[in-house]
Design a protein around this motif. Sequence first.
Motif, PDB file in Angstrom:
ATOM      1  N   ARG A  79       0.839  -1.203   0.000  1.00  0.00           N
ATOM      2  CA  ARG A  79       0.000   0.000   0.000  1.00  0.00           C
ATOM      3  C   ARG A  79       0.869   1.247   0.000  1.00  0.00           C
ATOM      4  O   ARG A  79       0.547   2.249  -0.639  1.00  0.00           O
ATOM      5  CB  ARG A  79      -0.886   0.015   1.251  1.00  0.00           C
ATOM      6  CG  ARG A  79      -2.070  -0.922   1.205  1.00  0.00           C
ATOM      7  CD  ARG A  79      -2.989  -0.623   2.370  1.00  0.00           C
ATOM      8  NE  ARG A  79      -4.027  -1.616   2.499  1.00  0.00           N
ATOM      9  CZ  ARG A  79      -4.936  -1.595   3.463  1.00  0.00           C
ATOM     10  NH1 ARG A  79      -4.903  -0.632   4.369  1.00  0.00           N
ATOM     11  NH2 ARG A  79      -5.859  -2.533   3.535  1.00  0.00           N
ATOM     12  N   HIS A 113      -4.923  -7.440   5.895  1.00  0.00           N
ATOM     13  CA  HIS A 113      -4.127  -6.222   6.086  1.00  0.00           C
ATOM     14  C   HIS A 113      -2.654  -6.558   6.260  1.00  0.00           C
ATOM     15  O   HIS A 113      -1.786  -5.887   5.710  1.00  0.00           O
ATOM     16  CB  HIS A 113      -4.639  -5.436   7.303  1.00  0.00           C
ATOM     17  CG  HIS A 113      -4.020  -4.084   7.432  1.00  0.00           C
ATOM     18  ND1 HIS A 113      -2.799  -3.881   8.048  1.00  0.00           N
ATOM     19  CD2 HIS A 113      -4.434  -2.858   7.009  1.00  0.00           C
ATOM     20  CE1 HIS A 113      -2.501  -2.589   8.003  1.00  0.00           C
ATOM     21  NE2 HIS A 113      -3.478  -1.954   7.374  1.00  0.00           N
ATOM     22  N   ALA A 120     -11.015   3.204  11.897  1.00  0.00           N
ATOM     23  CA  ALA A 120     -10.137   2.690  10.834  1.00  0.00           C
ATOM     24  C   ALA A 120     -10.684   1.381  10.295  1.00  0.00           C
ATOM     25  O   ALA A 120     -10.995   0.463  11.065  1.00  0.00           O
ATOM     26  CB  ALA A 120      -8.729   2.479  11.375  1.00  0.00           C
ATOM     27  N   HIS A 121     -10.813   1.295   8.971  1.00  0.00           N
ATOM     28  CA  HIS A 121     -11.199   0.039   8.333  1.00  0.00           C
ATOM     29  C   HIS A 121      -9.963  -0.863   8.222  1.00  0.00           C
ATOM     30  O   HIS A 121      -8.896  -0.401   7.816  1.00  0.00           O
ATOM     31  CB  HIS A 121     -11.769   0.279   6.936  1.00  0.00           C
ATOM     32  CG  HIS A 121     -13.112   0.943   6.946  1.00  0.00           C
ATOM     33  ND1 HIS A 121     -13.259   2.312   6.914  1.00  0.00           N
ATOM     34  CD2 HIS A 121     -14.366   0.417   7.003  1.00  0.00           C
ATOM     35  CE1 HIS A 121     -14.549   2.618   6.930  1.00  0.00           C
ATOM     36  NE2 HIS A 121     -15.243   1.494   6.989  1.00  0.00           N
ATOM     37  N   PRO A 138     -10.249  -2.532   3.096  1.00  0.00           N
ATOM     38  CA  PRO A 138     -10.715  -1.261   2.543  1.00  0.00           C
ATOM     39  C   PRO A 138     -12.235  -1.100   2.573  1.00  0.00           C
ATOM     40  O   PRO A 138     -12.982  -2.073   2.439  1.00  0.00           O
ATOM     41  CB  PRO A 138     -10.188  -1.297   1.102  1.00  0.00           C
ATOM     42  CG  PRO A 138      -9.022  -2.214   1.149  1.00  0.00           C
ATOM     43  CD  PRO A 138      -9.368  -3.258   2.161  1.00  0.00           C
ATOM     44  N   ASP A 149      -3.362   2.814   7.418  1.00  0.00           N
ATOM     45  CA  ASP A 149      -3.897   2.819   6.057  1.00  0.00           C
ATOM     46  C   ASP A 149      -2.799   2.607   5.025  1.00  0.00           C
ATOM     47  O   ASP A 149      -3.038   2.020   3.965  1.00  0.00           O
ATOM     48  CB  ASP A 149      -4.623   4.139   5.767  1.00  0.00           C
ATOM     49  CG  ASP A 149      -6.038   4.168   6.332  1.00  0.00           C
ATOM     50  OD1 ASP A 149      -6.509   3.106   6.795  1.00  0.00           O
ATOM     51  OD2 ASP A 149      -6.666   5.242   6.321  1.00  0.00           O
ATOM     52  N   HIS A 188      -3.690   5.926  12.521  1.00  0.00           N
ATOM     53  CA  HIS A 188      -4.642   5.531  11.473  1.00  0.00           C
ATOM     54  C   HIS A 188      -4.021   5.734  10.089  1.00  0.00           C
ATOM     55  O   HIS A 188      -4.124   4.876   9.204  1.00  0.00           O
ATOM     56  CB  HIS A 188      -5.926   6.357  11.608  1.00  0.00           C
ATOM     57  CG  HIS A 188      -7.005   5.979  10.650  1.00  0.00           C
ATOM     58  ND1 HIS A 188      -8.187   6.688  10.544  1.00  0.00           N
ATOM     59  CD2 HIS A 188      -7.096   4.977   9.735  1.00  0.00           C
ATOM     60  CE1 HIS A 188      -8.952   6.121   9.621  1.00  0.00           C
ATOM     61  NE2 HIS A 188      -8.303   5.098   9.106  1.00  0.00           N
ATOM     62  N   THR A 189      -3.356   6.865   9.885  1.00  0.00           N
ATOM     63  CA  THR A 189      -2.706   7.132   8.595  1.00  0.00           C
ATOM     64  C   THR A 189      -1.657   6.074   8.285  1.00  0.00           C
ATOM     65  O   THR A 189      -1.607   5.531   7.177  1.00  0.00           O
ATOM     66  CB  THR A 189      -2.043   8.524   8.611  1.00  0.00           C
ATOM     67  OG1 THR A 189      -3.051   9.526   8.763  1.00  0.00           O
ATOM     68  CG2 THR A 189      -1.281   8.773   7.312  1.00  0.00           C
TER      69      THR A 189
END
Length: 293
Positions: free
Chosen positions: A142, A287, A209-210, A213, A237, A233-234
Amino acid sequence: MHIALGVRSSDFPIDDFLDAPGKTDAVISVAADPAQTTTTHLAFSGNPKRRGGEWRIRDQYSHRHPAWTSSTGFPATYDPKNPPFILIFKVGKSFHARFAFEKQLLALNASRRPIGMPAANTGIGIAPTALLATFKVPDPSRFDAFLSQADIISVEDFDPKNISDGRKRIIAAVVRRLGQQAFRRKLVSAYAGQCAMTQCNTLWVLEAAHISPYRGLKTNTIANGLLLRADVHTLFDLALISVDPKKLIVKASRLLRGSQYEALNGRGLRLPAKSSLHPSAAALEYHFSQFHG
């Protein structure tokens, strides 16, 4: 010992490949295995006066890259009948080192090899997906995808006269960061108002937060969410921070070494009191497969 890569040309833009246009030296971090657990720097040098700009890998006599050692099957002596080929793959912004014997390359279907391989001893080319799979080169993480897209995303010009519009954008951004409110409220309740990784309890900076996605309302379930502090969280992701799905401990990318986030590595994930509210194992596994280790 130095390894010649070739001369820069329109078909062989080695300095672009190394993210070093206009430079004569470059040092990159290169992974030696599919899990990216063994990563070592490679030093390159370019000589613009030699053959139009030749590039070489330096220091491979006393500082051999771990992908090209006897433990990986790399030969101690050179066999001209079946020489080894040094392979460096670039996927997104990440580099991966492998090697292959000439007979191994010839045994592959031509569609699995870059054009000209193995006839050409130096140079670069587009690696077919099948070749990446053959050498177990991982897909872009990612974070790699983010870096690639960030290079081309345009930035709006700042207009100091449009203060009202700016305020609206700030408020809208905060609302988005807080996440879908119903989803966030459920996570705040499940995690007792504390970040699952840092135990921060300041509600204003806690976000929904997922884990996998967001793809519509069906993904807004507690099992697919974590309550995380905004900065974490950032990083989550971007898969620079993830969770080991088996041990349920936080994993921080090597890119975060030396930062305050390195302290999160190995920390146990704080789970809801009710087991029915725990994150989905399948979502965590997905993830973690994206983790930029």
